[in-house]
Design an enzyme around this catalytic site. Structure first.
Site, short mmCIF file in Angstrom:
data_model
loop_
_atom_site.label_atom_id
_atom_site.label_comp_id
_atom_site.label_asym_id
_atom_site.label_seq_id
_atom_site.Cartn_x
_atom_site.Cartn_y
_atom_site.Cartn_z
N HIS A 1 1.66 4.32 -2.88
CA HIS A 1 1.60 5.77 -2.67
C HIS A 1 2.84 6.45 -3.24
O HIS A 1 2.76 7.54 -3.82
CB HIS A 1 1.49 6.07 -1.17
CG HIS A 1 0.09 6.05 -0.65
ND1 HIS A 1 -0.97 6.65 -1.30
CD2 HIS A 1 -0.43 5.52 0.50
CE1 HIS A 1 -2.08 6.47 -0.60
NE2 HIS A 1 -1.78 5.80 0.49
N HIS B 1 0.84 -1.21 0.00
CA HIS B 1 0.00 0.00 0.00
C HIS B 1 0.87 1.25 0.00
O HIS B 1 0.64 2.19 -0.79
CB HIS B 1 -0.91 -0.04 1.23
CG HIS B 1 -1.77 1.17 1.40
ND1 HIS B 1 -3.09 1.22 1.01
CD2 HIS B 1 -1.49 2.39 1.95
CE1 HIS B 1 -3.58 2.41 1.29
NE2 HIS B 1 -2.63 3.14 1.87
N GLU B 2 1.88 1.29 0.88
CA GLU B 2 2.75 2.47 0.96
C GLU B 2 3.64 2.61 -0.26
O GLU B 2 3.90 3.72 -0.73
CB GLU B 2 3.59 2.41 2.24
CG GLU B 2 2.78 2.41 3.53
CD GLU B 2 1.84 3.59 3.62
OE1 GLU B 2 2.18 4.67 3.08
OE2 GLU B 2 0.76 3.45 4.20
N GLU C 1 -6.49 6.46 -1.76
CA GLU C 1 -6.45 5.32 -0.85
C GLU C 1 -7.00 4.07 -1.52
O GLU C 1 -6.47 2.97 -1.33
CB GLU C 1 -7.23 5.63 0.43
CG GLU C 1 -6.63 6.74 1.27
CD GLU C 1 -5.20 6.44 1.70
OE1 GLU C 1 -4.88 5.25 1.93
OE2 GLU C 1 -4.40 7.39 1.79
#
Length: 399
Positions: A168, A164-165, A265
């Protein structure tokens, strides 16, 4: 610029970053103009509103180069030292493979499998379950995770959070968020500075002017020796205008968050599934993080960088993250994941912890080594199971 896919989302983030940086300078000039209005009232409180506005505009032109230099200096400082500032707030510390082999290997495997440059890895000592990414260029990128997250999540779930990071970082969300933090920080700093100056001033009703609160008593004693400069109604109006401008600048710095589309997100969750090929791990990680991500002592700017930001503004107006439920629903619908529902962790209840400890406790033994209950009686025999069929030969006959 609307973002309908990954590449348009990345391009939209870059455009928004440049617009937000331009907006930063605009807000600085608004604050300088408000400060000039207050300064003109302090110097002479007997003029009309139009005179105050014209003189403050002249002051803004004179201060324009200095305000521009101050804003540019703030951006440069934030560019090089924003990670140090965030670490000072959160207590994050860089770790090596020797210190965190499990976490380091999970992140390294993800980066190698997709050809992504390896960001720095940091660990924050906190029982909260959360993680966030920071950095403005490949040399600065870093991922910070909490010790609570490492304890509560298994390897597959931690890998999903790291994915997930990383998404980003790949999508440019990190740069946009850091720019938003810079804007909120500089506007909040100067706004608070002007309010402190304003609160240190008091209206002298006898002399019709503004004076420092520390010298108000001495000025009042000599006010009878001065000529009145008028009712001071224009000064009051100008002060109200200055306060309104300061509040407007602060409000716009907060509304900047609304420019940060919540779709980032959803895209980061989808990117994690694309990296790990495991939607169930991302769903279970979100369920464990749900309502357990509040970082003690962290500012709202730091919380906006995290996997989940449980803080919400008035009527959900300033919420920067979609709800966990909506993110899970999206993963179930589009990635084929399974939702286990809200998950309870062992540390959530002392009863659960006690039951787990009781279950893991070795059986009590009698004086001859036989298993007994705590009161000394033999434990009940297990219920007989179905009789096993005797072994059969190759032709089906019993042997």
């Amino acid at each position: 610029m609307a973002a309908y896919g990954l590449y348009t989302h990345i391009a939209s983030n870059k455009l928004r970053s440049m617009l937000l940086l331009g907006g930063l300078f605009l807000l600085i000039y608004v604050l300088v103009y408000a400060g000039a209005l207050v300064g003109e009232v302090v110097i002479d409180s007997g003029r009309s509103v139009d005179e105050y506005l014209r003189q403050a505009a002249h002051d803004l032109v004179s201060a324009f180069p200095w305000a521009t230099i101050a804003a540019a200096a703030w951006i440069v400082i934030a560019y090089f030292f924003h990670q140090d500032m965030i670490d000072a707030v959160t207590g994050g510390e860089s770790v090596t493979r020797q210190q965190q082999p499990r976490l380091y290997n999970l992140l390294e495997n993800l980066c190698i499998s997709r050809g992504i440059p390896m960001p720095k890895l940091k660990v924050m000592d906190s029982p909260a379950l959360n993680a966030f990414a920071t950095g403005l260029n490949p040399r600065q990128y870093a991922i910070t995770v909490t010790t609570g997250l490492l304890k509560a999540l298994n390897d597959q779930e931690i890998e999903a959070v790291l994915g997930h990071e990383l998404t980003h970082i790949r999508n440019g969300d990190v740069q946009l968020m850091v720019v938003a933090v810079i804007i909120a920080g500089v506007v909040g700093f100067f706004g608070e500075l002007f309010f402190r100056i304003f609160t240190n001033l008091s209206w002298n009703s006898t002399g019709g002017g503004w004076s420092s609160s520390s010298s108000s008593s001495s000025s009042s004693s000599s006010s009878s020796d001065r000529d009145s400069k008028g009712s001071g109604g224009g000064a009051i109006v100008v002060i109200i205008i200055a306060i309104a401008l300061i509040l407007l600048a602060w409000l716009l710095s907060q509304v900047v968050k609304l420019a940060l589309s919540r779709s980032r997100e959803f895209l980061a969750d989808a990117g994690s599934v694309e990296l790990t090929k495991d939607p169930d791990a991302m769903i279970s990680a979100l369920r464990k993080i749900e309502n357990r991500g509040e970082l003690p002592g962290a500012t709202s700017a730091v919380m906006e960088l995290c996997v989940d930001n449980p803080r919400e503004g008035f009527a959900d107006l300033f919420a920067t993250h979609p709800s966990i439920q909506s993110r899970v629903d999206a993963l179930v619908k589009y990635a084929g994941g399974r939702d286990p529902g809200p998950l309870a962790l062992p540390q959530d209840s002392a009863d659960d912890t006690g039951a787990a400890a009781e279950q893991d406790r070795p059986p009590h033994r009698g004086p001859w080594g036989e298993a007994t209950t705590l009161d000394g009686t033999p434990p009940p025999l297990p219920a007989p199971g179905p009789a096993e069929d005797p072994p059969r030969g190759p032709w089906g006959r019993r042997v």
